[in-house]
Design a protein around this motif. Structure first.
Motif, PDB file in Angstrom:
ATOM      1  N   ALA A  16       0.826  -1.209   0.000  1.00  0.00           N
ATOM      2  CA  ALA A  16       0.000   0.000   0.000  1.00  0.00           C
ATOM      3  C   ALA A  16       0.859   1.257   0.000  1.00  0.00           C
ATOM      4  O   ALA A  16       0.563   2.212  -0.731  1.00  0.00           O
ATOM      5  CB  ALA A  16      -0.939  -0.010   1.204  1.00  0.00           C
ATOM      6  N   SER A  20       0.820   3.973  -3.001  1.00  0.00           N
ATOM      7  CA  SER A  20      -0.117   4.989  -2.527  1.00  0.00           C
ATOM      8  C   SER A  20      -0.249   6.183  -3.464  1.00  0.00           C
ATOM      9  O   SER A  20      -1.324   6.757  -3.580  1.00  0.00           O
ATOM     10  CB  SER A  20       0.259   5.462  -1.123  1.00  0.00           C
ATOM     11  N   LEU A  24      -6.287   5.103  -4.510  1.00  0.00           N
ATOM     12  CA  LEU A  24      -6.901   4.005  -3.760  1.00  0.00           C
ATOM     13  C   LEU A  24      -7.250   2.818  -4.644  1.00  0.00           C
ATOM     14  O   LEU A  24      -6.926   1.680  -4.320  1.00  0.00           O
ATOM     15  CB  LEU A  24      -8.157   4.506  -3.039  1.00  0.00           C
ATOM     16  N   THR A  37     -12.466  -1.852  -2.594  1.00  0.00           N
ATOM     17  CA  THR A  37     -11.684  -0.913  -1.786  1.00  0.00           C
ATOM     18  C   THR A  37     -12.079  -0.949  -0.310  1.00  0.00           C
ATOM     19  O   THR A  37     -11.254  -0.673   0.548  1.00  0.00           O
ATOM     20  CB  THR A  37     -11.819   0.522  -2.326  1.00  0.00           C
ATOM     21  N   GLU A  41      -9.371  -1.399   2.633  1.00  0.00           N
ATOM     22  CA  GLU A  41      -9.146  -0.476   3.754  1.00  0.00           C
ATOM     23  C   GLU A  41      -9.347  -1.164   5.104  1.00  0.00           C
ATOM     24  O   GLU A  41      -8.620  -0.876   6.051  1.00  0.00           O
ATOM     25  CB  GLU A  41     -10.045   0.753   3.631  1.00  0.00           C
ATOM     26  N   LEU A  44      -6.287  -3.141   5.712  1.00  0.00           N
ATOM     27  CA  LEU A  44      -5.189  -2.219   6.012  1.00  0.00           C
ATOM     28  C   LEU A  44      -5.247  -1.768   7.470  1.00  0.00           C
ATOM     29  O   LEU A  44      -4.225  -1.719   8.159  1.00  0.00           O
ATOM     30  CB  LEU A  44      -5.266  -1.018   5.063  1.00  0.00           C
ATOM     31  N   PHE A  58      -6.797   4.805   4.064  1.00  0.00           N
ATOM     32  CA  PHE A  58      -5.729   4.765   3.064  1.00  0.00           C
ATOM     33  C   PHE A  58      -4.989   6.099   2.996  1.00  0.00           C
ATOM     34  O   PHE A  58      -3.785   6.137   2.786  1.00  0.00           O
ATOM     35  CB  PHE A  58      -6.336   4.413   1.701  1.00  0.00           C
TER      36      PHE A  58
END
Length: 83
Positions: A16, A20, A24, A37, A41, A44, A58
């Motif tokens: 990520a 980045s 996203l 997504t 997230e 993450l 993100f």
């Protein structure tokens, strides 16, 4: 290159961070989450909790925290001749 299976843990965070700047959607795809997504997230955030770091979204990977101050002090000679 996109991951064939969704990444987790520190591998997810590394992927990520490396992607980045692409945004996203591209980052989620490259980390193995395709167009999902939301799952990206969520994973993450869980990866951050696992290593003791709070990742709210993100966007936390895209821009550094603004309240962080540079620590330390600069040590340098007054001139090139005074090393």
């Amino acid at each position: 290159m996109a991951a064939t299976t969704p990444l987790t843990g520190s591998e997810l965070i590394d992927c990520a961070r490396a992607n980045s700047s692409k945004g996203l959607k591209v980052t989620a795809e490259r980390c193995g989450y395709g167009n999902d997504t939301l799952s990206f997230e969520t994973a993450l955030q869980q990866a951050g909790e696992h290593i003791g770091v709070t990742i709210a979204s993100f966007e936390d990977l895209v821009k550094p925290p603004s309240d962080r101050q540079d620590e330390g002090m600069e040590v340098a000679p007054d001139s090139l001749s005074q090393l």
